[in-house]
Design an enzyme around this catalytic site. Sequence first.
Site, short mmCIF file in Angstrom:
data_model
loop_
_atom_site.label_atom_id
_atom_site.label_comp_id
_atom_site.label_asym_id
_atom_site.label_seq_id
_atom_site.Cartn_x
_atom_site.Cartn_y
_atom_site.Cartn_z
N LYS A 258 -9.35 7.69 -18.02
CA LYS A 258 -9.71 8.30 -19.29
C LYS A 258 -8.51 8.21 -20.25
CE LYS A 258 -13.34 9.09 -16.77
NZ LYS A 258 -13.52 10.33 -16.03
N ASP B 167 -7.55 19.84 -12.51
CA ASP B 167 -7.93 18.52 -13.01
C ASP B 167 -7.65 18.54 -14.51
OD1 ASP B 167 -9.32 16.32 -14.07
OD2 ASP B 167 -10.82 16.35 -12.46
N TYR C 82 -16.72 18.27 -12.67
CA TYR C 82 -17.09 16.86 -12.83
C TYR C 82 -18.11 16.48 -11.74
CZ TYR C 82 -16.60 11.80 -12.85
OH TYR C 82 -16.85 10.45 -12.88
N ARG D 156 0.84 -1.21 0.00
CA ARG D 156 0.00 0.00 0.00
C ARG D 156 0.87 1.25 0.00
NH1 ARG D 156 -1.57 1.80 4.59
NH2 ARG D 156 -2.16 -0.22 5.46
C1 LIG Z 1 -13.88 10.64 -14.69
C2 LIG Z 1 -13.42 11.91 -14.09
C3 LIG Z 1 -13.07 11.98 -12.74
C4 LIG Z 1 -13.21 10.81 -11.79
O1 LIG Z 1 -12.37 9.76 -12.14
P1 LIG Z 1 -12.67 8.21 -11.80
O2 LIG Z 1 -11.49 7.52 -12.35
O3 LIG Z 1 -13.96 7.84 -12.47
O4 LIG Z 1 -12.79 8.10 -10.31
C5 LIG Z 1 -12.61 13.19 -12.25
N1 LIG Z 1 -12.48 14.28 -13.06
C6 LIG Z 1 -12.83 14.24 -14.37
C7 LIG Z 1 -12.68 15.46 -15.18
C8 LIG Z 1 -13.31 13.07 -14.92
O5 LIG Z 1 -13.66 13.05 -16.22
#
Ligand SMILES: *Cc1c(COP(=O)(O)O)cnc(C)c1O
Length: 407
Positions: free
Chosen positions: A219, A194, A121, A68
Amino acid sequence: MSDQVPEVNNPSSDPSCPPAPGLHPSTRAVRAGLSSDPAFGAVVAPVHLSVSYEFTDPSQPGRYDYGRSGNPTRDLFGQAVADLEGGATGCVTASGMGAITTTVMGLLPANGTLLAPSDCYGGTWRLFEALRRTGRIGRIDYVDFSDTAAALAAIATGPDLVWLETPSNPLLRIADLDQLSRAAHASGALVVADNTFASPILQRPIEHGADVVVHSATKYLNGHSDVIAGVVVSADAERGAELAWWANTLGVPAGAFDSYLALRGLRTLHLRVAAAQRNAAAVAELLAGHPAVRAVHYPGLPQHPQHELAARQMDGFGAIVTFELADASAAHAFAEGLRCFCLAESLGGVESLVSLPATMTHAAMSAEAQQAAGITAGMLRLSLGVEETSDLVADVAAGLDRALSAH
Ligand SMILES: *Cc1c(COP(=O)(O)O)cnc(C)c1O
């Protein structure tokens, strides 16, 4: 395990994994972690599944002790993302939300104040609101960061943390990273960006002043829609070590196999983003000229309100296109019957997806919050993949014809 903030695990300082000064990002991504296996000289770094690592003596752990708190496979992926972002450290978490949770817990003081995008988001909005409701965040102000004057006024009220998401989701609004970071620092705030939508191929917020970058690696970074993971990149090594300490303490680090897959995906990030972006530009152009379409939100279109800013701050306009049809029934007619797009949440994979933000990705938002964010019932978000452009354009054109006759 120590409860002190640990040393930063930095594979690039390991002689078996030399840094690559002077190489292009695409080359560095392809080569990240190659030839780093001292046991057999494997070209591709092995997946280290072991939970435990031997101590050299009872008071002396080796570089790793427990899975971890550190894992070599995970660290290779984290360091590769940090390298592409121009940051010092990359901490890999079990999801993008894990990265966001780690960042908020690590950076926001008790009862602190947060300034966040009004169209952030949906999962981020849900986390922030839950922390506020339960008294863990003192105050949250939401602002449309594409309105620089409003954003600067909100920053001047002195939040502890400024949370940026650019391009924003789902409206692809662009925040001026340089100007807002400068103002935030002047008023004593830390800046988190982000960078999920752009990926470091198109935008590196740390170059524009951000202190921390978070990613949903689910993503573009992984890019194959088969891993849930996140990354927290810190510009500063000391802050990065604190954030890694928080991830370990919260228990959110990613598994070794997911990290391996994400690193494999990262090697083709530049190719995937380039192909998807070409498809997005072609589809955006079709949408912009079609009578069924009320509005197109794509920063690559000259009529996008922050087109100039996007051109300055980004190395490309990305592969997400949001547009608006007359109403929900037109949006349904469009989405049902597509051949090359799956009706599904998420984005950033090699396959094209379509979603209706109001009832899918942003369903967690209240109706008022959706309205404030500019999300309408007839809105659709496309995540363009890497299929053949002409197939996607023909599919979208047929969907728009269905929408016209449904309305
Ligand atoms: C999908 C997404 C998240 C969250 O990510 P997960 O991997 O689904 O937990 C956060 N910010 C943005 C812009 C996203 O598209």
